[in-house]
Scaffold this motif. Structure first.
Motif, PDB file in Angstrom:
ATOM      1  N   ARG A  15       6.194   7.284  -9.193  1.00  0.00           N
ATOM      2  CA  ARG A  15       5.311   7.829 -10.227  1.00  0.00           C
ATOM      3  C   ARG A  15       4.089   6.965 -10.505  1.00  0.00           C
ATOM      4  O   ARG A  15       3.118   7.450 -11.061  1.00  0.00           O
ATOM      5  CB  ARG A  15       6.102   8.061 -11.512  1.00  0.00           C
ATOM      6  CG  ARG A  15       7.024   9.238 -11.389  1.00  0.00           C
ATOM      7  CD  ARG A  15       7.732   9.533 -12.692  1.00  0.00           C
ATOM      8  NE  ARG A  15       8.690  10.605 -12.490  1.00  0.00           N
ATOM      9  CZ  ARG A  15       9.932  10.571 -12.914  1.00  0.00           C
ATOM     10  NH1 ARG A  15      10.370   9.533 -13.596  1.00  0.00           N
ATOM     11  NH2 ARG A  15      10.736  11.574 -12.678  1.00  0.00           N
ATOM     12  N   VAL A  16       4.135   5.693 -10.150  1.00  0.00           N
ATOM     13  CA  VAL A  16       2.967   4.837 -10.381  1.00  0.00           C
ATOM     14  C   VAL A  16       1.897   5.023  -9.315  1.00  0.00           C
ATOM     15  O   VAL A  16       0.798   4.516  -9.447  1.00  0.00           O
ATOM     16  CB  VAL A  16       3.365   3.340 -10.467  1.00  0.00           C
ATOM     17  CG1 VAL A  16       4.296   3.105 -11.637  1.00  0.00           C
ATOM     18  CG2 VAL A  16       3.958   2.857  -9.176  1.00  0.00           C
ATOM     19  N   ILE A  17       2.187   5.778  -8.260  1.00  0.00           N
ATOM     20  CA  ILE A  17       1.238   6.033  -7.183  1.00  0.00           C
ATOM     21  C   ILE A  17       0.349   7.202  -7.582  1.00  0.00           C
ATOM     22  O   ILE A  17       0.834   8.294  -7.878  1.00  0.00           O
ATOM     23  CB  ILE A  17       1.959   6.352  -5.852  1.00  0.00           C
ATOM     24  CG1 ILE A  17       2.985   5.271  -5.501  1.00  0.00           C
ATOM     25  CG2 ILE A  17       0.960   6.576  -4.735  1.00  0.00           C
ATOM     26  CD1 ILE A  17       2.410   3.890  -5.335  1.00  0.00           C
ATOM     27  N   HIS A  18      -0.957   6.963  -7.612  1.00  0.00           N
ATOM     28  CA  HIS A  18      -1.904   8.017  -7.993  1.00  0.00           C
ATOM     29  C   HIS A  18      -1.810   9.187  -7.013  1.00  0.00           C
ATOM     30  O   HIS A  18      -1.889   9.005  -5.807  1.00  0.00           O
ATOM     31  CB  HIS A  18      -3.330   7.463  -8.000  1.00  0.00           C
ATOM     32  CG  HIS A  18      -4.339   8.489  -8.356  1.00  0.00           C
ATOM     33  ND1 HIS A  18      -4.452   8.992  -9.633  1.00  0.00           N
ATOM     34  CD2 HIS A  18      -5.271   9.126  -7.612  1.00  0.00           C
ATOM     35  CE1 HIS A  18      -5.412   9.894  -9.652  1.00  0.00           C
ATOM     36  NE2 HIS A  18      -5.927   9.990  -8.436  1.00  0.00           N
ATOM     37  N   GLY A  19      -1.622  10.382  -7.543  1.00  0.00           N
ATOM     38  CA  GLY A  19      -1.553  11.583  -6.722  1.00  0.00           C
ATOM     39  C   GLY A  19      -0.147  12.049  -6.428  1.00  0.00           C
ATOM     40  O   GLY A  19       0.062  13.129  -5.903  1.00  0.00           O
ATOM     41  N   TYR A  20       0.874  11.226  -6.768  1.00  0.00           N
ATOM     42  CA  TYR A  20       2.261  11.621  -6.505  1.00  0.00           C
ATOM     43  C   TYR A  20       2.678  12.734  -7.446  1.00  0.00           C
ATOM     44  O   TYR A  20       2.336  12.739  -8.618  1.00  0.00           O
ATOM     45  CB  TYR A  20       3.214  10.433  -6.688  1.00  0.00           C
ATOM     46  CG  TYR A  20       4.674  10.829  -6.656  1.00  0.00           C
ATOM     47  CD1 TYR A  20       5.281  11.135  -5.456  1.00  0.00           C
ATOM     48  CD2 TYR A  20       5.424  10.921  -7.819  1.00  0.00           C
ATOM     49  CE1 TYR A  20       6.603  11.513  -5.419  1.00  0.00           C
ATOM     50  CE2 TYR A  20       6.747  11.299  -7.788  1.00  0.00           C
ATOM     51  CZ  TYR A  20       7.335  11.592  -6.594  1.00  0.00           C
ATOM     52  OH  TYR A  20       8.651  11.975  -6.549  1.00  0.00           O
ATOM     53  N   CYS A  46       5.241   6.843   0.897  1.00  0.00           N
ATOM     54  CA  CYS A  46       5.621   5.836   1.886  1.00  0.00           C
ATOM     55  C   CYS A  46       4.935   4.533   1.485  1.00  0.00           C
ATOM     56  O   CYS A  46       3.717   4.479   1.381  1.00  0.00           O
ATOM     57  CB  CYS A  46       5.174   6.253   3.279  1.00  0.00           C
ATOM     58  SG  CYS A  46       5.548   5.029   4.548  1.00  0.00           S
ATOM     59  N   LEU A  47       5.745   3.490   1.225  1.00  0.00           N
ATOM     60  CA  LEU A  47       5.177   2.192   0.891  1.00  0.00           C
ATOM     61  C   LEU A  47       4.889   1.433   2.178  1.00  0.00           C
ATOM     62  O   LEU A  47       5.774   1.207   2.992  1.00  0.00           O
ATOM     63  CB  LEU A  47       6.136   1.386   0.014  1.00  0.00           C
ATOM     64  CG  LEU A  47       6.395   1.970  -1.372  1.00  0.00           C
ATOM     65  CD1 LEU A  47       7.298   1.044  -2.166  1.00  0.00           C
ATOM     66  CD2 LEU A  47       5.097   2.206  -2.118  1.00  0.00           C
ATOM     67  N   GLY A  78       0.847  -1.182   0.000  1.00  0.00           N
ATOM     68  CA  GLY A  78       0.000   0.000   0.000  1.00  0.00           C
ATOM     69  C   GLY A  78       0.884   1.234   0.000  1.00  0.00           C
ATOM     70  O   GLY A  78       2.078   1.160   0.268  1.00  0.00           O
ATOM     71  N   ALA A  79       0.319   2.357  -0.321  1.00  0.00           N
ATOM     72  CA  ALA A  79       1.106   3.584  -0.369  1.00  0.00           C
ATOM     73  C   ALA A  79       0.339   4.719   0.278  1.00  0.00           C
ATOM     74  O   ALA A  79      -0.877   4.799   0.161  1.00  0.00           O
ATOM     75  CB  ALA A  79       1.442   3.937  -1.808  1.00  0.00           C
ATOM     76  N   THR A  80       1.084   5.561   0.975  1.00  0.00           N
ATOM     77  CA  THR A  80       0.503   6.784   1.512  1.00  0.00           C
ATOM     78  C   THR A  80       1.312   7.956   0.985  1.00  0.00           C
ATOM     79  O   THR A  80       2.523   7.866   0.830  1.00  0.00           O
ATOM     80  CB  THR A  80       0.515   6.810   3.058  1.00  0.00           C
ATOM     81  OG1 THR A  80       1.865   6.691   3.516  1.00  0.00           O
ATOM     82  CG2 THR A  80      -0.308   5.683   3.637  1.00  0.00           C
ATOM     83  N   LEU A  81       0.617   9.031   0.680  1.00  0.00           N
ATOM     84  CA  LEU A  81       1.274  10.247   0.205  1.00  0.00           C
ATOM     85  C   LEU A  81       1.432  11.210   1.366  1.00  0.00           C
ATOM     86  O   LEU A  81       0.516  11.388   2.160  1.00  0.00           O
ATOM     87  CB  LEU A  81       0.445  10.897  -0.896  1.00  0.00           C
ATOM     88  CG  LEU A  81       0.326  10.099  -2.189  1.00  0.00           C
ATOM     89  CD1 LEU A  81      -0.676  10.766  -3.113  1.00  0.00           C
ATOM     90  CD2 LEU A  81       1.668   9.972  -2.855  1.00  0.00           C
ATOM     91  N   GLU A  82       2.596  11.809   1.444  1.00  0.00           N
ATOM     92  CA  GLU A  82       2.866  12.785   2.487  1.00  0.00           C
ATOM     93  C   GLU A  82       3.481  14.026   1.870  1.00  0.00           C
ATOM     94  O   GLU A  82       3.906  14.007   0.716  1.00  0.00           O
ATOM     95  CB  GLU A  82       3.813  12.180   3.529  1.00  0.00           C
ATOM     96  CG  GLU A  82       3.196  10.980   4.231  1.00  0.00           C
ATOM     97  CD  GLU A  82       4.107  10.391   5.293  1.00  0.00           C
ATOM     98  OE1 GLU A  82       5.175  10.952   5.556  1.00  0.00           O
ATOM     99  OE2 GLU A  82       3.724   9.356   5.849  1.00  0.00           O
TER     100      GLU A  82
END
Length: 104
Positions: A73-78, A44-45, A33-37
């Protein structure tokens, strides 16, 4: 990449108990999972033992760092940090010729 860095860190600390969980996670080809900060500029994976106080691992082990932007870059919103894009723009647009100075 994040999982490689994490495995190396755990091996260096001789934390076989935690390393086994991470290796099983990677071997099963599970998607972290990923969180955007920081307004979407830091990823953060969320992998095994991420932010676990019991594990005592630094959060930096789970962050996608600048040498690894394709992973982020594959994380939506990054989005990449503004300072790095500003520096890149400034570097690419500057000329190697000195400015002309008027003397009259």
């Amino acid at each position: 990449m994040v999982h490689e860095r994490l495995r190396l860190h755990l091996a260096a600390l001789q934390r076989a108990d935690l390393l086994l969980d991470v290796v099983e996670f990677v071997k099963a080809k599970k998607q972290a999972g990923a969180t955007l900060e920081k307004r979407g500029t830091r990823v953060c994976l969320v992998s095994p033992h991420c932010r676990s106080k019991a594990a005592g691992l630094p959060d930096d082990m789970y962050f996608v760092e600048p040498p690894e932007p394709p992973e982020a870059r594959v994380i939506h919103g990054y989005r990449e940090a503004l300072i790095s894009s500003a520096i890149s723009t400034a570097t690419n647009t500057t000329s190697s010729r000195p400015l002309a100075v008027r003397t009259s």
